[in-house]
Each structure stands twice: as structure tokens, then as C-alpha cells.
Scaffold this active site. Sequence first.
Site, PDB file in Angstrom:
ATOM      1  CB  CYS A 149       7.273  -4.744   3.892  1.00 57.89           C
ATOM      2  SG  CYS A 149       6.120  -4.051   2.706  1.00 57.89           S
ATOM      3  CB  THR A 150       6.423  -7.529  -0.844  1.00 61.47           C
ATOM      4  OG1 THR A 150       5.430  -6.559  -0.530  1.00 61.47           O
ATOM      5  CG2 THR A 150       5.924  -8.919  -0.595  1.00 61.47           C
ATOM      6  CG  HIS A 151       5.901  -2.785  -1.589  1.00 63.50           C
ATOM      7  ND1 HIS A 151       5.157  -3.925  -1.373  1.00 63.50           N
ATOM      8  CD2 HIS A 151       5.195  -2.026  -2.477  1.00 63.50           C
ATOM      9  CE1 HIS A 151       4.049  -3.856  -2.098  1.00 63.50           C
ATOM     10  NE2 HIS A 151       4.052  -2.719  -2.773  1.00 63.50           N
TER      11      HIS A 151
ATOM     12  CG  ASP B 294       2.754  -8.467  -2.848  1.00 64.77           C
ATOM     13  OD1 ASP B 294       2.626  -8.604  -1.618  1.00 64.77           O
ATOM     14  OD2 ASP B 294       3.146  -7.406  -3.367  1.00 64.77           O
ATOM     15  CB  SER B 295      -1.115  -6.516  -1.224  1.00 66.84           C
ATOM     16  OG  SER B 295       0.180  -6.042  -0.940  1.00 66.84           O
TER      17      SER B 295
ATOM     18  CE1 TYR C 190      -4.788  -6.821  -0.693  1.00 72.46           C
ATOM     19  CE2 TYR C 190      -3.878  -8.857   0.162  1.00 72.46           C
ATOM     20  CZ  TYR C 190      -4.603  -8.186  -0.793  1.00 72.46           C
ATOM     21  OH  TYR C 190      -5.150  -8.882  -1.840  1.00 72.46           O
ATOM     22  N   GLY C 191      -1.654  -3.645   4.237  1.00 71.36           N
ATOM     23  CA  GLY C 191      -0.983  -3.489   5.533  1.00 71.36           C
ATOM     24  C   GLY C 191      -1.673  -2.593   6.532  1.00 71.36           C
TER      25      GLY C 191
ATOM     26  CB  CYS D 203       1.568 -10.400   0.792  1.00 67.71           C
ATOM     27  SG  CYS D 203       0.913  -9.003   1.695  1.00 67.71           S
ATOM     28  CG  ASN D 204       6.754  -9.671   4.707  1.00 65.65           C
ATOM     29  OD1 ASN D 204       7.517 -10.207   5.487  1.00 65.65           O
ATOM     30  ND2 ASN D 204       7.085  -9.401   3.448  1.00 65.65           N
ATOM     31  CB  THR D 205       0.281  -7.637   5.151  1.00 62.89           C
ATOM     32  OG1 THR D 205       1.178  -6.518   5.201  1.00 62.89           O
ATOM     33  CG2 THR D 205      -0.994  -7.302   5.883  1.00 62.89           C
TER      34      THR D 205
ATOM     35  CD  GLU E 223       2.243  -0.751  -5.091  1.00 69.01           C
ATOM     36  OE1 GLU E 223       1.643  -0.640  -6.165  1.00 69.01           O
ATOM     37  OE2 GLU E 223       2.547  -1.851  -4.583  1.00 69.01           O
TER      38      GLU E 223
HETATM   39  N1  DGL Z   1       2.729  -6.761   0.393  1.00 70.65           N
HETATM   40  C1  DGL Z   1       2.646  -6.054   1.662  1.00 70.65           C
HETATM   41  C2  DGL Z   1       3.582  -6.699   2.658  1.00 70.65           C
HETATM   42  O1  DGL Z   1       4.526  -7.375   2.315  1.00 70.65           O
HETATM   43  C3  DGL Z   1       3.000  -4.589   1.527  1.00 70.65           C
HETATM   44  C4  DGL Z   1       1.983  -3.795   0.791  1.00 70.65           C
HETATM   45  C5  DGL Z   1       0.641  -3.742   1.485  1.00 70.65           C
HETATM   46  O2  DGL Z   1       0.508  -3.120   2.552  1.00 70.65           O
HETATM   47  O3  DGL Z   1      -0.254  -4.328   0.942  1.00 70.65           O
HETATM   48  O4  DGL Z   1       3.391  -6.531   3.827  1.00 70.65           O
END
Ligand code: DGL
Length: 282
Positions: free
Chosen positions: A186-188, A12-13, A44-45, A75-77, A154
Site C-alpha cells: 500500500c502506498t501509505h 494515487d488515491s 479506494y481500498g 496505488c496498489n489498490t 492521511e
Molecule cells: N493508495 C492506496 C493503495 O496503495 C491506499 C489508500 C486507499 O485505500 O485509497 O492501496
Amino acid sequence: MEMNNKPIGVFDSGIGGLTVAREIMEQLPRESIVYFGDTARVPYGSKSRETVTRFAFEGLNFLLAQDVKMVVVACNTVSATCLEELQRYSPVPVLGVIEPGARAAAGGTRSGIVGVIGTERTIKSEAYVKAIHAIDKNIKIHSRACPLFVPLVEEGWLDNEAARYTARTYLEPLKKEGIDTLVLACTHYPLLKPTLQAVVGEDVRLVDSAYETAREVRRVLEDGDLRRTADAPPAYRYFVSDNPAKFIEVGERFLRRPIDPISVIDPEVPCQDMKSKGRKSV
Ligand code: DGL
């Protein structure tokens, strides 16, 4: 090491991929996990396709160097940006989070009106729209980028006034569209679940792709005859690219288990020496 007994890599990011790691720990308690969160470069998003792809290959290469038997792109992104490129490149199976989430959303909606929230890049990619419409093209989808949720998580601000205000601002317009299902793309976002649920109301179902993804991990392992067979308890190792103290603080609250051992690595440097091993030296 025998292939079956190698760990599963989770990428993940940042910290949010622990939502997927936790589900794997619960559904597949005998499996070992190597987690990499790119905390130096999160988010990353809001970055370009090229940058996300470069970071994703560095993360994948790092996990492959840890000798994993499969990689879960939590990570969805990243899943929305370059999953197929990663799959073509990797010698071990690579699984993303979008299809499992899309399946749960399409299967669960009664009104046929679904909301999708994610990072700017995920929403711009329309990956969820395409995946949901591949299952049922009559489903109406209302998408919204919610970039402020990631820094809130975060920071560990999950249910304070700032979190509630941000959630109301992003989600009330979606609620007005009549959604009965909201995909947390999104993971978060699963860490904000109680706050998000309070804003959209109990009649809107929140789809958290972590659960669906862990089920898919089980299927891939079973199909490939890759389930762990060793008697020893599973091992969990964590790697971040910066700020392990914050990762430990927020992550342990969420996982309810020690984040140990944790090491800091630089994903731009292949096969480097670890800068720290074990949390005592963090
Ligand atoms: N892990 C990213 C996601 O699931 C969210 C955090 C990011 O923007 O890096 O999209």
C-alpha cells in the site's frame, strides 16, 4: 513538446503515492513529474471493483490530458484491480507497483514465509499472492488487510501511540507465523516504516515497492528511449481533488521539498478550468 521532455504522470488515491514520486525524484532526478492524488475520494481500498475502476480511468484521463509520456499507478489498490484495463486503454506506457514489489519479496525471503499487508481490496484481489507465486510457488504467504493504516497516515499520525497500537494489533499475528519479509502493499505504509519495523523486529525485512517501481520506471524510459534530455531543471506539479492544505502539510514533511504549485481539480469533469493555481491561492 518533444516526447522525451514530457513529464511522468504519477497517480494515487491520495497522499501515499508520494512515496513512489520521491523515489522517482531520487533515482531519476532529471525527470519532470505531474502528480495526481484523488484526496476527495480516498480511500479506494474499501470500495468496490467497479468504483475503483471508474476512479482509475478518470485519474488516468486527467494525467493523459496533462500530456505525460508515461503513467505510474502508485496505488496498489488500482494496480491490483484494473491495471491491465488501463494499459490496454492508454496510448502511453502504464506501470503498476505489484510486480516490482512481488519480485523484491520473492528474491529476498530466506525462510520462504512472506507477509503481505494492504487495503481490503488489494488483499481480496490476491494480486500479490498470484504475482509472488508466479515467481516461486513454494513461498508461503500470509496476507492481512490493514484498513486503519491509511487514515492514520492521511492524518499524519505516523509514530504516536495510536499508530503503535494499531500496528501491534495487525502485525503481531503475522510475526507469529514466522515471516522474514513483509510486503508493504500500500502506498501509505512506507510512511509508517519505523513504527512497523519496531513491531515486527529488525530481523523482518520490509519490502517497499516504491524503490523497485522507480527502477522499473527507469527501465521503461531507457527501453523506449524516453529519458528527458532538456537542460532546464525538472518541474514538479501537484494536483489533488480536495483539501490541498492537508496534502501540503503531510506531504512536505515527507518529501522534504515544497509542494508547489498545487491545484485542485475535479476528476469527474474532463478538461476543466483549474480551481486554484499555486499554493498562495490554496
Ligand atoms: N493508495 C492506496 C493503495 O496503495 C491506499 C489508500 C486507499 O485505500 O485509497 O492501496
